[in-house]
Design a protein around this motif. Sequence first.
Motif, PDB file in Angstrom:
ATOM      1  N   GLY A  13       0.808  -1.207   0.000  1.00 22.34           N
ATOM      2  CA  GLY A  13       0.000   0.000   0.000  1.00 22.34           C
ATOM      3  C   GLY A  13       0.840   1.255   0.000  1.00 22.34           C
ATOM      4  N   HIS A 119      -9.343  -4.485   1.725  1.00 24.09           N
ATOM      5  CA  HIS A 119     -10.532  -3.888   1.130  1.00 24.09           C
ATOM      6  C   HIS A 119     -11.562  -3.584   2.211  1.00 24.09           C
ATOM      7  CE1 HIS A 119      -9.810  -5.733  -3.153  1.00 24.09           C
ATOM      8  NE2 HIS A 119      -8.855  -4.914  -2.761  1.00 24.09           N
ATOM      9  N   ASP A 279     -11.335  -0.289  -2.361  1.00 28.78           N
ATOM     10  CA  ASP A 279     -10.021  -0.885  -2.121  1.00 28.78           C
ATOM     11  C   ASP A 279      -9.132   0.036  -1.284  1.00 28.78           C
ATOM     12  OD1 ASP A 279      -9.298   1.072  -3.944  1.00 28.78           O
ATOM     13  OD2 ASP A 279      -7.977  -0.234  -5.097  1.00 28.78           O
ATOM     14  N   GLY A 281      -7.549   2.723  -1.875  1.00 30.02           N
ATOM     15  CA  GLY A 281      -6.303   2.770  -2.631  1.00 30.02           C
ATOM     16  C   GLY A 281      -5.548   4.080  -2.573  1.00 30.02           C
ATOM     17  N   SER A 282      -6.061   5.075  -1.848  1.00 28.43           N
ATOM     18  CA  SER A 282      -5.366   6.358  -1.767  1.00 28.43           C
ATOM     19  C   SER A 282      -5.847   7.088  -0.524  1.00 28.43           C
ATOM     20  CB  SER A 282      -5.647   7.206  -3.013  1.00 28.43           C
ATOM     21  OG  SER A 282      -7.000   7.647  -3.014  1.00 28.43           O
ATOM     22  N   GLN A 346      -2.497   9.724  -6.036  1.00 28.35           N
ATOM     23  CA  GLN A 346      -1.943   8.474  -6.554  1.00 28.35           C
ATOM     24  C   GLN A 346      -0.424   8.531  -6.691  1.00 28.35           C
ATOM     25  OE1 GLN A 346      -3.678   5.712  -7.114  1.00 28.35           O
ATOM     26  NE2 GLN A 346      -5.700   6.567  -6.710  1.00 28.35           N
TER      27      GLN A 346
END
Length: 480
Positions: A13, A119, A279, A281-282, A346
């Motif tokens: 991550g 997740h 997810d 993700g950021s 990102q």
Amino acid sequence: MELIPVILSGGVGSRLWPVSREAHPKPFMDLPDGQNLIQKTFLRASRLEGVVEILTVTNRELLFKTEDEYGAVNKAKLAQGFILEPFGRNTAAAVAAAALQLEATHGPDAQMLVLAADHLIQNEHAFAAAVANAMTLAAEGWLVTFGIQPTYPETGFGYIEAQKSAPLNGGLKVARFVEKPDLDTAQGYVSAGNYYWNSGMFCFRVGTVLDELREHAPDVVAAVARTIDQSRLTSSSKYRCLALNADAFAEVPDISIDYALMERSSKVATIPCDIGWSDIGSWNAVSELTQPDENGNRFEGEVLSHGSRNNYVNSEGRLTALVGVEDLLVIDTPDAVMIAHKDHAQDVKHIVNQLKACSHTVHLLHRTVHRPWGTYTTLENGERFKIKRIVVKPKASLSLQMHHHRSEHWIVVSGTAVVINDKQELMLHTNESTFIRAGHQHRLMNPGVIDLVLIEVQSGDYLGEDDIVRFEDNYGRTDK
């Protein structure tokens, strides 16, 4: 019907640095409600109907940390198994190892539900219904994916195209998998109505996935089988653990389960679902878990703001002040601060790559480091000296060890310590201490029922964590 959730816990991550680091990766990040992602995944899996065991595939360095996190929420004492990878080899290897292990322990008719440890799923009722549908299709011989109903044209996810004319029992046959699209293509996917975000979650009958792997990725399953033959399986009252042989595992092809199998098989179905999936993700995704104030700011910790809008601050350790700024991400940890514009969330991974390139340890470790026996926190680090705060769990013990280049001075702050110092065994209480010379074997143990806290002062020519020789260890870390 037996169901065994398989939790894959292998990602770092890097886009969530500086909280997520290699030794404390994304699944262990605490969320605003106090639980972390791996605990939430374990609880969500354990509540499903038919679950008899939870199997986790993770890095061997994270076993004891994972055990601690599960122990805090596993009130039902559900059976557990672990497969320990010496290093990452992508998801095809992890799924193959889990399937082979489950075939040996539960038989080919058991079903495995593959879940990512990092997740978030907010609609657990809808998730359970989707799993029930997936199990029905898996029993019919399908390799089942979970397709997330897209709510906007996301360019950071892969997509699943379903065949509109091929409805199945609760799902759809998959036409193809597509890579992360550009914005115009993603907008077309959302408009089409038969494209879904690829969640990376799967459900298979164990025998079916092994048969399909042997047909479409025989090199993967054969190499994993050879690895298992050379690996050590241990069992205890807590869990069953398969530690994969490093030399054999290095020969396993490094490929994802999507590329190795799902894109090649003709037996792939998807369950379209709306389960509140993310997810995480950021840092933008993390920020959405906190309610905004009247200016659109989202704050974790003590934050003062003047003339600032639409910012996210995560600063648990000290006061943070914002003046006249907008659309910023501010992540403050004891040894690193990250500030980014929200439009570049990102790109945090590029900073991590720079840290790796210059061998800076801040990409790897936090100031507080977790060990099987407890934690240590680096309080100060100077030329030829280092000061740590060490916390040892009740009844826990460090290894019998020796250092070539440093001496150590231990001072007990609270609790009781049993210390082996060269050929002496000492019992130390609060405000008592001992000095350990370089080259002397030593060990620290906590015989009590409360945490042992002490201050360690290191001095010497080299203070790296790799200056350690272990002779005996309760956690299997002795040097060969």
